[in-house]
Design a protein around this motif. Structure first.
Motif, PDB file in Angstrom:
ATOM      1  N   ARG A   1      28.017  29.642 -25.549  1.00  0.00           N
ATOM      2  CA  ARG A   1      28.695  28.375 -25.794  1.00  0.00           C
ATOM      3  C   ARG A   1      30.213  28.534 -25.688  1.00  0.00           C
ATOM      4  O   ARG A   1      30.907  27.728 -25.064  1.00  0.00           O
ATOM      5  CB  ARG A   1      28.304  27.861 -27.179  1.00  0.00           C
ATOM      6  CG  ARG A   1      28.562  26.391 -27.361  1.00  0.00           C
ATOM      7  CD  ARG A   1      28.077  25.812 -28.672  1.00  0.00           C
ATOM      8  NE  ARG A   1      27.244  26.610 -29.500  1.00  0.00           N
ATOM      9  CZ  ARG A   1      27.454  26.765 -30.817  1.00  0.00           C
ATOM     10  NH1 ARG A   1      28.510  26.218 -31.394  1.00  0.00           N
ATOM     11  NH2 ARG A   1      26.618  27.464 -31.550  1.00  0.00           N
TER      12      ARG A   1
ATOM     13  N   PHE B   1      31.205  29.233 -21.995  1.00  0.00           N
ATOM     14  CA  PHE B   1      31.164  28.013 -21.182  1.00  0.00           C
ATOM     15  C   PHE B   1      32.388  27.146 -21.462  1.00  0.00           C
ATOM     16  O   PHE B   1      33.033  26.626 -20.541  1.00  0.00           O
ATOM     17  CB  PHE B   1      29.880  27.244 -21.480  1.00  0.00           C
ATOM     18  CG  PHE B   1      29.681  26.030 -20.617  1.00  0.00           C
ATOM     19  CD1 PHE B   1      29.402  26.149 -19.266  1.00  0.00           C
ATOM     20  CD2 PHE B   1      29.778  24.752 -21.151  1.00  0.00           C
ATOM     21  CE1 PHE B   1      29.215  25.028 -18.464  1.00  0.00           C
ATOM     22  CE2 PHE B   1      29.598  23.628 -20.368  1.00  0.00           C
ATOM     23  CZ  PHE B   1      29.318  23.771 -19.019  1.00  0.00           C
ATOM     24  N   ASP B   2      32.727  27.008 -22.738  1.00  0.00           N
ATOM     25  CA  ASP B   2      33.909  26.224 -23.109  1.00  0.00           C
ATOM     26  C   ASP B   2      35.181  26.856 -22.541  1.00  0.00           C
ATOM     27  O   ASP B   2      36.057  26.154 -22.024  1.00  0.00           O
ATOM     28  CB  ASP B   2      34.003  26.132 -24.635  1.00  0.00           C
ATOM     29  CG  ASP B   2      35.285  25.469 -25.093  1.00  0.00           C
ATOM     30  OD1 ASP B   2      35.420  24.242 -24.928  1.00  0.00           O
ATOM     31  OD2 ASP B   2      36.174  26.187 -25.611  1.00  0.00           O
TER      32      ASP B   2
ATOM     33  N   ASN C   1      18.994  25.636 -25.284  1.00  0.00           N
ATOM     34  CA  ASN C   1      19.703  24.501 -24.688  1.00  0.00           C
ATOM     35  C   ASN C   1      21.018  24.927 -24.047  1.00  0.00           C
ATOM     36  O   ASN C   1      21.376  24.459 -22.957  1.00  0.00           O
ATOM     37  CB  ASN C   1      19.946  23.421 -25.742  1.00  0.00           C
ATOM     38  CG  ASN C   1      18.671  22.700 -26.134  1.00  0.00           C
ATOM     39  OD1 ASN C   1      17.711  22.662 -25.368  1.00  0.00           O
ATOM     40  ND2 ASN C   1      18.647  22.138 -27.333  1.00  0.00           N
ATOM     41  N   THR C   2      21.746  25.814 -24.728  1.00  0.00           N
ATOM     42  CA  THR C   2      23.012  26.290 -24.160  1.00  0.00           C
ATOM     43  C   THR C   2      22.768  27.047 -22.867  1.00  0.00           C
ATOM     44  O   THR C   2      23.490  26.873 -21.876  1.00  0.00           O
ATOM     45  CB  THR C   2      23.742  27.201 -25.164  1.00  0.00           C
ATOM     46  OG1 THR C   2      23.951  26.486 -26.383  1.00  0.00           O
ATOM     47  CG2 THR C   2      25.082  27.657 -24.614  1.00  0.00           C
TER      48      THR C   2
ATOM     49  N   SER D   1      19.246  29.562 -28.614  1.00  0.00           N
ATOM     50  CA  SER D   1      20.057  29.717 -27.404  1.00  0.00           C
ATOM     51  C   SER D   1      19.538  28.914 -26.215  1.00  0.00           C
ATOM     52  O   SER D   1      20.202  28.851 -25.177  1.00  0.00           O
ATOM     53  CB  SER D   1      20.092  31.200 -27.019  1.00  0.00           C
ATOM     54  OG  SER D   1      18.776  31.742 -27.016  1.00  0.00           O
TER      55      SER D   1
ATOM     56  N   THR E   1      21.999  24.698 -20.063  1.00  0.00           N
ATOM     57  CA  THR E   1      23.219  24.016 -19.613  1.00  0.00           C
ATOM     58  C   THR E   1      24.008  24.896 -18.650  1.00  0.00           C
ATOM     59  O   THR E   1      24.468  24.440 -17.594  1.00  0.00           O
ATOM     60  CB  THR E   1      24.100  23.640 -20.820  1.00  0.00           C
ATOM     61  OG1 THR E   1      23.391  22.720 -21.649  1.00  0.00           O
ATOM     62  CG2 THR E   1      25.405  23.001 -20.361  1.00  0.00           C
TER      63      THR E   1
ATOM     64  N   ASP F   1      23.630  32.439 -28.346  1.00  0.00           N
ATOM     65  CA  ASP F   1      23.991  31.024 -28.236  1.00  0.00           C
ATOM     66  C   ASP F   1      25.493  30.827 -28.395  1.00  0.00           C
ATOM     67  O   ASP F   1      26.135  30.134 -27.590  1.00  0.00           O
ATOM     68  CB  ASP F   1      23.237  30.226 -29.297  1.00  0.00           C
ATOM     69  CG  ASP F   1      23.572  28.743 -29.247  1.00  0.00           C
ATOM     70  OD1 ASP F   1      23.481  28.154 -28.159  1.00  0.00           O
ATOM     71  OD2 ASP F   1      23.937  28.180 -30.291  1.00  0.00           O
TER      72      ASP F   1
END
Length: 528
Positions: free
Chosen positions: A347, A350-351, A396-397, A394, A400, A343
């Motif tokens: 995350r 992605f950022d 939801n991430t 992990s 996305t 996760d």
């Protein structure tokens, strides 16, 4: 091309031709219409004529001998009725197959699709930049070549029952990604520790070209650090809560976390474990002593965990580099830690990609977050990280990234042997599919519902696929095709079944060769 049959009739969905060739489901034929060769895929094959049932009663006498005795022509029983679905002719202007919407007339000659026509199945040619040669089209020597651009940007699923060759196929994909044609930035999240053999890539001349030499980085779980300031409230509570954490405890902990995060906005660094502990302590008011004590006792699970660090975090730039394969081996830690690491990794990535593309991050001011190139993550046991039922840290991430990652150059490969346990929405986001032998009916149903490009007749073929065979469909190839996965250039991935009898014999014979065997001094216990 070789004529192999003649069209008999047609229906709304397909046409039928007569042939002496016992075609397999998924093989290709073609016919000529308006100077275009129209490609068609075999859907079903059955004998055209059956011997009279009376010829089959005697198990000794051959039915063909009886037919000859009665003056029947045995050739009449050597034909097959084959149904095929039209794929279309390849339009180079549109770079796709165009269905003519007209079925062939009765009497039209059917030909075996040759290498030239079958090459149109591939979006790219073997050996060109952005290509991945992963095998040959079934029953031919024609290569099956995927478009890496489409595969990595629109996500990939690799689905197979245990023993069907799933991990082997992942290895082939990685070999292609690390070749000189791609020089990809790839990370494998490895829950079983079975992909370390891919380190052979960096020493194998087949992957080197001029100044290019791929790099392989293996990261063990004890080398992974998660900065405590990167954890969210939900992360902390999932670590601390053994089922006995009250709602009051959770509210007070969130209050401390929010207070520290608010203060942190004025700082240039994240908070430390001690700072969070001190903030929790500061909430004591004489009425909540036992609650604060309960929070701090549970918070000890965070402070005692070596994975959590005040300053070190996941080094994205070290993990993601063009021409580098990074293998995160998390085989010796539990599921919740694996999910948490995945996760936070996803995350942060992605950022970083979003911030880099939108020019929020620069190489000089944000060297740890500046990633100016696409990345590709292979997630083994994907159903653990995005389960159909229940939650995972992990999930939801991951969802996305599957829905939005294409815009920012983050590709995901979902690898699983149990698609029915994988979140259906996540699976449907994978626009290239490599599907191998699947026997479980619920898994087949999930595939049929989630993968639109695979027809029912191909789904029905899944249980009968041999080891190393796959049905490939989606955007990385022009039409679904059954493929024999090519041989590996690197060592076989660990994880195949043990040869128990061979190991027993080797151990016992080796043991006996160094032992003097004497008669037992007492009667043997032979059991009940």
């Amino acid at each position: 091309m070789t004529v192999v049959g003649t069209v008999l009739t047609h229906s709304k969905d397909d046409f039928t031709f007569i042939t002496k060739c016992p075609f397999k489901v998924g093989e290709f034929v073609c016919y000529l219409m308006n100077q275009n060769h129209i490609l068609a895929r075999v859907r079903h094959t059955e004998p055209l004529n059956d011997y009279p049932v009376e010829f089959l009663f005697d198990a000794v006498i051959d039915a063909s001998d009886l037919a000859a005795f009665y003056g029947l022509d045995n050739n009449d029983y050597q034909y097959y009725r084959v149904s095929a679905a039209v794929v279309g002719y390849f339009d180079r202007a549109f770079n796709e197959f165009i269905n003519p919407r007209v079925k062939p007339l009765s009497g039209t000659k059917i030909e075996l699709a040759d290498a030239q026509i079958l090459s149109d199945v591939n979006r790219v040619s073997e050996g060109e930049v952005g290509s991945a040669h992963i095998g040959t089209i079934m029953s031919t020597n024609s290569g099956a070549v995927l478009s890496v651009r489409e595969m990595v940007s629109q996500h990939l699923s690799i689905i197979a029952a245990t023993g069907a060759g799933k991990s082997y196929t992942v290895g082939v994909i990685v070999e292609e990604l690390m070749s000189k044609n791609n020089m990809a930035s790839v990370l494998i999240f490895d829950p079983h520790g079975e992909y370390s053999v891919l380190s052979d890539i960096q020493n194998n001349p087949a992957f080197c070209d001029g100044d290019y030499r791929p790099k392989v980085k293996i990261v063990k779980s004890d080398q992974i650090k998660i900065r405590v300031g990167d954890l969210r409230v939900a992360d902390f509570i999932s670590i601390m809560d053994d089922g006995s954490m009250t709602e009051k405890m959770k509210r007070l902990f969130k209050k401390a976390y929010d207070k520290l995060k608010k203060d942190d906005k004025q700082k240039t660094r994240n908070f430390t474990k001690n700072e969070l502990q001190e903030t929790i302590e500061s909430l004591r008011d004489g009425k909540n002593e036992s609650t604060i004590d309960g929070i701090l006792w549970r918070y000890g699970r965070v402070t005692d965990e070596k994975m959590f660090d005040d300053y070190q975090s996941i080094p994205l730039r070290s993990y993601f580099q063009p021409g580098q394969l990074t293998i995160i081996d998390v085989s010796n830690i539990g599921d919740w830690k694996q999910q948490l690491i995945a996760d936070i990794l996803l995350r942060h990535l992605f950022d970083a990609r979003k911030g880099t593309d939108n020019e929020y991050y620069s190489e000089h001011q944000h060297p740890d977050r500046y990633i100016p190139y696409p990345t590709f993550i292979i997630l083994e046991e994907a159903h653990r990280f995005a389960p159909q039922a229940g939650e995972a840290k992990s999930k939801n991430t991951l969802k996305t990234i599957l829905s939005e990652g294409r815009k920012f150059g983050i590709g995901i490969a979902m690898v699983t042997q149990r698609p029915s346990k994988l979140d259906a929405d996540s699976l449907s986001q994978c626009m290239t599919q490599i599907t191998m032998r699947i026997i479980n009916p619920s898994d087949q149903k999930q595939i049929e519902q989630s993968i639109e490009s695979v027809s029912r007749d191909l789904i029905e073929e899944l249980p009968s696929l041999a080891r190393g065979q796959a049905i490939i469909s989606g955007v990385a190839i022009n039409t679904p095709v059954t493929v024999n996965i090519r041989g590996r250039r690197t060592a076989h991935i660990r994880g195949q079944s043990k040869d128990a009898p061979g190991i027993w014999r080797e151990y016992k014979l080796g043991q006996d060769s160094n032992t003097i065997i004497t008669a037992p001094s007492h009667k043997l216990d032979v059991g009940v």
